[in-house]
Design an enzyme around this catalytic site. Structure first.
Site, PDB file in Angstrom:
ATOM      1  N   ARG A  18     -28.081  49.010 -76.381  1.00 56.29           N
ATOM      2  CA  ARG A  18     -26.881  48.386 -76.953  1.00 56.29           C
ATOM      3  C   ARG A  18     -27.118  47.889 -78.387  1.00 56.29           C
ATOM      4  O   ARG A  18     -28.048  47.123 -78.640  1.00 56.29           O
ATOM      5  CB  ARG A  18     -26.453  47.213 -76.065  1.00 56.29           C
ATOM      6  CG  ARG A  18     -25.100  46.603 -76.415  1.00 56.29           C
ATOM      7  CD  ARG A  18     -23.918  47.400 -75.934  1.00 56.29           C
ATOM      8  NE  ARG A  18     -23.753  47.383 -74.496  1.00 56.29           N
ATOM      9  CZ  ARG A  18     -23.434  48.475 -73.785  1.00 56.29           C
ATOM     10  NH1 ARG A  18     -23.292  49.640 -74.389  1.00 56.29           N
ATOM     11  NH2 ARG A  18     -23.283  48.397 -72.485  1.00 56.29           N
ATOM     12  N   HIS A  31     -16.465  46.789 -75.016  1.00 56.21           N
ATOM     13  CA  HIS A  31     -16.650  45.363 -74.706  1.00 56.21           C
ATOM     14  C   HIS A  31     -15.806  44.509 -75.642  1.00 56.21           C
ATOM     15  O   HIS A  31     -15.875  44.673 -76.858  1.00 56.21           O
ATOM     16  CB  HIS A  31     -18.127  44.960 -74.862  1.00 56.21           C
ATOM     17  CG  HIS A  31     -19.045  45.743 -73.975  1.00 56.21           C
ATOM     18  ND1 HIS A  31     -19.431  47.042 -74.262  1.00 56.21           N
ATOM     19  CD2 HIS A  31     -19.642  45.420 -72.798  1.00 56.21           C
ATOM     20  CE1 HIS A  31     -20.219  47.484 -73.284  1.00 56.21           C
ATOM     21  NE2 HIS A  31     -20.369  46.527 -72.394  1.00 56.21           N
ATOM     22  N   LYS A  44     -15.975  52.418 -68.679  1.00 55.37           N
ATOM     23  CA  LYS A  44     -16.370  51.011 -68.562  1.00 55.37           C
ATOM     24  C   LYS A  44     -15.596  50.170 -69.572  1.00 55.37           C
ATOM     25  O   LYS A  44     -15.647  50.435 -70.775  1.00 55.37           O
ATOM     26  CB  LYS A  44     -17.872  50.808 -68.800  1.00 55.37           C
ATOM     27  CG  LYS A  44     -18.263  49.324 -68.696  1.00 55.37           C
ATOM     28  CD  LYS A  44     -19.714  49.029 -69.048  1.00 55.37           C
ATOM     29  CE  LYS A  44     -19.972  47.530 -68.989  1.00 55.37           C
ATOM     30  NZ  LYS A  44     -21.306  47.159 -69.495  1.00 55.37           N
ATOM     31  N   SER A  76     -26.992  39.424 -68.590  1.00 54.64           N
ATOM     32  CA  SER A  76     -26.757  40.329 -69.716  1.00 54.64           C
ATOM     33  C   SER A  76     -25.349  40.133 -70.270  1.00 54.64           C
ATOM     34  O   SER A  76     -25.004  40.684 -71.294  1.00 54.64           O
ATOM     35  CB  SER A  76     -26.975  41.783 -69.299  1.00 54.64           C
ATOM     36  OG  SER A  76     -26.056  42.151 -68.299  1.00 54.64           O
ATOM     37  N   GLN A 116     -22.104  36.351 -65.173  1.00 55.09           N
ATOM     38  CA  GLN A 116     -22.693  37.303 -64.218  1.00 55.09           C
ATOM     39  C   GLN A 116     -23.332  36.553 -63.047  1.00 55.09           C
ATOM     40  O   GLN A 116     -24.154  35.674 -63.261  1.00 55.09           O
ATOM     41  CB  GLN A 116     -23.776  38.062 -64.967  1.00 55.09           C
ATOM     42  CG  GLN A 116     -24.097  39.431 -64.453  1.00 55.09           C
ATOM     43  CD  GLN A 116     -25.005  40.142 -65.465  1.00 55.09           C
ATOM     44  OE1 GLN A 116     -26.171  39.814 -65.567  1.00 55.09           O
ATOM     45  NE2 GLN A 116     -24.451  41.071 -66.218  1.00 55.09           N
ATOM     46  N   LYS A 156      -4.486  18.843 -56.911  1.00 57.87           N
ATOM     47  CA  LYS A 156      -3.862  18.599 -55.607  1.00 57.87           C
ATOM     48  C   LYS A 156      -2.348  18.337 -55.710  1.00 57.87           C
ATOM     49  O   LYS A 156      -1.588  18.754 -54.842  1.00 57.87           O
ATOM     50  CB  LYS A 156      -4.556  17.442 -54.907  1.00 57.87           C
ATOM     51  CG  LYS A 156      -5.999  17.778 -54.584  1.00 57.87           C
ATOM     52  CD  LYS A 156      -6.715  16.689 -53.839  1.00 57.87           C
ATOM     53  CE  LYS A 156      -8.105  17.193 -53.449  1.00 57.87           C
ATOM     54  NZ  LYS A 156      -8.640  16.516 -52.309  1.00 57.87           N
ATOM     55  N   ASP A 201      -7.408  16.017 -46.191  1.00 55.08           N
ATOM     56  CA  ASP A 201      -8.440  15.134 -46.749  1.00 55.08           C
ATOM     57  C   ASP A 201      -8.596  13.864 -45.930  1.00 55.08           C
ATOM     58  O   ASP A 201      -9.686  13.460 -45.566  1.00 55.08           O
ATOM     59  CB  ASP A 201      -8.060  14.699 -48.177  1.00 55.08           C
ATOM     60  CG  ASP A 201      -8.422  15.743 -49.215  1.00 55.08           C
ATOM     61  OD1 ASP A 201      -9.171  16.669 -48.867  1.00 55.08           O
ATOM     62  OD2 ASP A 201      -7.956  15.626 -50.349  1.00 55.08           O
ATOM     63  N   TYR A 219     -19.441  14.593 -53.292  1.00 54.17           N
ATOM     64  CA  TYR A 219     -20.551  15.061 -52.447  1.00 54.17           C
ATOM     65  C   TYR A 219     -21.601  15.840 -53.237  1.00 54.17           C
ATOM     66  O   TYR A 219     -22.527  16.397 -52.674  1.00 54.17           O
ATOM     67  CB  TYR A 219     -20.036  15.877 -51.247  1.00 54.17           C
ATOM     68  CG  TYR A 219     -19.314  17.138 -51.607  1.00 54.17           C
ATOM     69  CD1 TYR A 219     -20.000  18.349 -51.769  1.00 54.17           C
ATOM     70  CD2 TYR A 219     -17.936  17.140 -51.808  1.00 54.17           C
ATOM     71  CE1 TYR A 219     -19.345  19.506 -52.099  1.00 54.17           C
ATOM     72  CE2 TYR A 219     -17.266  18.305 -52.143  1.00 54.17           C
ATOM     73  CZ  TYR A 219     -17.975  19.480 -52.290  1.00 54.17           C
ATOM     74  OH  TYR A 219     -17.322  20.641 -52.634  1.00 54.17           O
TER      75      TYR A 219
END
Length: 521
Positions: free
Chosen positions: A75, A134, A161, A220, A224, A305, A343, A467
């Protein structure tokens, strides 16, 4: 290519491609071995990362010794890569890779015609040419992506692609539309955190491959996932065209443990569903974009919410009273969206259990009855807890940064309101109960706390809806002050049981859900 997965059941043909990026051939060979061990189908060999690249020797070693089929990518800087040299030399190296037995090579659309002229039809039968584009700025319109795909096809590409950048989660839908309607193999990815669904649902919509990194963070392209997460967290091999999509809608969302719970639980009962973290900026845009029956149900978290409730066709009376939903289900018969709030069920059950254990109250009367119950925060979770405590006969006090919002909620539950800044001096009695529903103390700012330690001695029990981390600064300091503490994970687990049953219509595998959460906190 051999398309068997470890358990022999592979429900889609989308390949997992691991990018190999290292400065030496030896390091690349180690990474290739690791990619194979992890379960990747294909290695993308990024030769632009090699220092002192010697095309003939290095390509021969990499292609011949790779334990997986190879995709050779060289590339250039102008397309987001590392190579900054002579274009002719670069194309010669790609031609050489084809001659040496590479399975795939990648050439950029900008120079694809030039490359095809350069090789003058001398392409070994086995090699497939991927022509790529890209866009690191945005995701264009469907028409623009369609035009781009047509230009790529016109070069003679074996595989198309297109990689774009997600500015909003709805950008993925345009890519899915193109992939589904294209007759030639296509790699269609949307980069960035908001594009994660394009990388996982590639298997649902029939993309040729998706990329997975060997190591977390060593990617890359932005957003990802790892090979391990694609296979073990998202069960990529089991995804089919009719797999139902679920997820947690929030912002931020990277901290959420929900995908670990629900995907493991779905798999354990053989339910054909996937559960994704959904980084959503506008709930209304998300819901109107993903309106197909396959987008079947969602959990809602901070700060969506209340907005979720506005997008429902029907709202459960308790959720309406609270003014926020935590769960949304698409009814299979008519596609209508119904909102619920589970909840408070989870949190109140956990608090009652802890109080009951500490004071031996009779089961028929809630141990919350008559107690002074202080809720910090007046958003969706604050409303849920205030309403739940009120239902159980507690006297509710709402503390919020903006006093007006505290007043509004307190009036609904016959309680009193106080500005959060004044809470440290508020202790009309001993043995009160405190519930934090603000995000103060959540990862990454784990040292923060919504209430000073010296104020905690007046509380018999302290609950924190956060949490991540499990033991927040608030809970640790409450424990040191002698209070009983209840972790946010308990609220999370109890409502996960209810949501799982709503999503699947099957009984929740409770022990499995507890075990998965224990492993991931």
């Amino acid at each position: 290519m051999d398309l068997q997965s470890a358990d022999g059941v592979r429900r889609n043909s989308t390949l997992i491609c691991a990018p190999i990026m290292a400065e030496s051939v030896d390091q690349m060979l180690v990474q290739m071995k690791r990619a194979k061990e992890l379960g990747a189908d294909l290695a993308e060999v990024r030769v632009d990362f090699l220092k002192n690249f010697s095309p003939r020797n290095d390509l021969e070693a990499l292609i011949k010794q790779c334990p997986l089929p190879t995709l050779i990518t060289y590339r250039p800087k102008w397309e987001g890569g590392q190579y900054d040299g002579d274009e002719n030399k670069r194309q010669k190296a790609l031609q050489l890779a084809m001659e040496l037995g590479a399975d795939f090579i990648d050439i950029e659309l900008k120079v694809a015609h030039e490359f095809y002229n350069f090789i003058r039809g001398k392409k070994p039968e086995k090699v497939k040419i991927i022509v790529s584009s890209h866009n690191y700025e945005c995701t264009p319109s469907i028409e623009e992506i369609g035009d781009l795909v047509a230009r790529i096809q016109a070069t003679g590409a074996d595989i198309v692609k297109v990689a774009t950048t997600a500015l909003d989660i709805t950008d993925n839908a345009r890519m899915f539309h193109i992939i589904v309607n294209l007759q030639v193999p296509m790699i269609g990815l949307v980069m960035g955190e908001r594009g994660l669904m394009s990388r996982v649902l590639a298997a649902k919509y029939g993309a040729f491959l998706t990329f997975g990194s060997i190591e977390a963070g060593v990617v890359s392209a932005p957003g990802q996932p790892t090979v391990k997460d694609l296979l073990e967290l998202y069960n990529l091999r089991q995804i089919e065209a009719d797999t139902k999509v679920h997820g947690v809608i929030g912002n931020p969302i990277g901290h959420s443990k929900s995908p670990h719970l629900y995907n493991a639980a779905f798999k354990s009962v053989g339910f054909n569903g996937i559960y994704l973290p959904l980084l959503v900026d506008s709930v209304a845009n998300y819901i109107s974009t993903y309106s197909s029956p396959d987008f079947a149900g969602y959990s809602y978290t901070i700060p969506h919410k209340e907005d979720g409730l506005k997008c429902c066709d029907e709202v459960d009376p308790i959720a309406k009273e609270i003014g926020a939903i935590s769960c949304m289900i698409r009814r299979p018969d008519d596609g209508k969206l119904k909102g619920y709030n589970v909840d408070y069920l989870g949190a109140i059950a956990a608090i009652e259990e802890a109080l009951g254990a500490s004071n031996g109250a009779p089961a028929s009367v809630s141990p919350l009855a008559g107690k002074l119950f202080v809720v910090m925060g007046a958003g969706g979770a604050g409303k849920a807890l205030a309403y739940g405590a009120y239902e159980k006969g507690a006297r509710v006090v709402v503390a919020n940064r903006t006093y007006g919002k505290a007043m509004e909620l307190a009036s609904k539950v016959g309680g009193q309101a106080i500005a959060l800044a004044k809470l440290k001096d508020f202790h009309p009695e001993e043995g009160m109960i405190l519930a934090n529903t603000t995000s103060v103390g959540m990862k990454p700012r784990i040292e923060d706390t919504p209430l000073a330690k010296e104020a905690l001695k007046h509380y018999a029990l302290v609950f924190d809806a956060i949490y991540t981390p499990k033991l927040t600064t608030l809970l640790r300091e409450a424990q040191e002050a002698g209070s009983t503490i209840v972790y946010g994970t308990e609220m999370f687990i109890n409502q996960a049981f209810v949501q799982f049953e709503s999503f699947t219509g099957l009984p929740a595998p409770k022990q499995l859900i507890r075990d998965v959460l224990a492993r991931n906190t």
